[in-house]
Design a protein around this motif. Sequence first.
Motif, mmCIF file in Angstrom:
data_model
loop_
_atom_site.group_PDB
_atom_site.id
_atom_site.type_symbol
_atom_site.label_atom_id
_atom_site.label_comp_id
_atom_site.label_asym_id
_atom_site.label_seq_id
_atom_site.Cartn_x
_atom_site.Cartn_y
_atom_site.Cartn_z
ATOM 1 N N ASN A 158 0.863 -1.211 -0.208
ATOM 2 C CA ASN A 158 -0.125 -0.148 0.040
ATOM 3 C C ASN A 158 0.867 1.363 -0.133
ATOM 4 O O ASN A 158 0.466 2.359 0.641
ATOM 5 N N LEU A 159 1.700 1.346 -0.776
ATOM 6 C CA LEU A 159 2.710 2.481 -1.092
ATOM 7 C C LEU A 159 2.402 2.924 -2.508
ATOM 8 O O LEU A 159 1.903 2.083 -3.231
ATOM 9 N N ASP A 160 3.426 3.785 -2.829
ATOM 10 C CA ASP A 160 3.479 4.209 -4.172
ATOM 11 C C ASP A 160 5.072 4.083 -4.530
ATOM 12 O O ASP A 160 5.769 4.175 -3.735
ATOM 13 N N ILE A 161 5.428 4.137 -5.879
ATOM 14 C CA ILE A 161 6.838 4.173 -6.165
ATOM 15 C C ILE A 161 7.649 5.114 -5.731
ATOM 16 O O ILE A 161 8.803 5.132 -5.268
ATOM 17 N N ASN A 162 7.107 6.456 -5.575
ATOM 18 C CA ASN A 162 7.693 7.562 -5.076
ATOM 19 C C ASN A 162 7.992 7.418 -3.419
ATOM 20 O O ASN A 162 9.167 8.070 -2.996
ATOM 21 N N ASN A 163 7.289 6.828 -2.405
ATOM 22 C CA ASN A 163 7.722 6.713 -1.326
ATOM 23 C C ASN A 163 7.886 5.374 -0.817
ATOM 24 O O ASN A 163 8.206 5.114 0.390
ATOM 25 N N PHE A 164 8.112 4.312 -1.792
ATOM 26 C CA PHE A 164 8.545 2.931 -1.420
ATOM 27 C C PHE A 164 9.741 3.010 -0.486
ATOM 28 O O PHE A 164 9.821 2.434 0.436
ATOM 29 N N HIS A 165 10.799 3.493 -0.943
ATOM 30 C CA HIS A 165 12.145 3.526 -0.360
ATOM 31 C C HIS A 165 11.990 3.924 0.967
ATOM 32 O O HIS A 165 12.752 3.747 2.060
ATOM 33 N N LYS A 166 11.301 5.046 1.193
ATOM 34 C CA LYS A 166 11.090 5.681 2.607
ATOM 35 C C LYS A 166 10.321 5.030 3.531
ATOM 36 O O LYS A 166 10.399 5.023 4.650
#
Length: 189
Positions: A51-59
């Motif tokens: 339930n994330l998106d590619i822009n906040n995945f790594h964070k």
Amino acid sequence: MKIKVISFLICLTLLSCKKEFSSPELEKHFTESQVEDLNKIRLFFINDIINLDINNFHKNFINEVEKMEASGSPYIPKKKIDSVLSSISADTFNEIWEKHIDSTQFKDKIYNYLLPKYQGKYQIFLADISKKNKAVNHYYQRMNNSGDFNRLSMLGYIKEHPKEFDLKNVNIQILLAIQYISVLRDPFN
């Protein structure tokens, strides 16, 4: 003249977008359509499971997985995962997984699970990226030796080797997607 320049820029933009979700290792081991399928799997994992998106995945990945594991690593309904797996080609699926069914272990239930395809393109891809990454090498060796996906927490690998498990790296994202889809897919539904 302006139309040619605009057409060239559009093509260049589209090509660079496609390459953003690929890597030299993926392109070496998989066809273009298989890379597209791997990205479907990766985005399904990021968007629908974590339930994330590619822009906040790594964070936010570690926090979300810690929450998920704290709740007992719940299985994800097989139907939900199978919907994305049925959207990829059988060729791609067969380069990653082997389906196994065991009905003897659970008297009235059929245990339906996924194992890594021995010497499939995915295992060869992992062997290739493990040459440059000690943590991936350890993961790959355990998977290769056991013939199964490691059922232990991936967080241990990630926390011990945060630089080697660069969550912005598409290869790592695909490894994580395949790992979690394989171990969290409910084998009984």
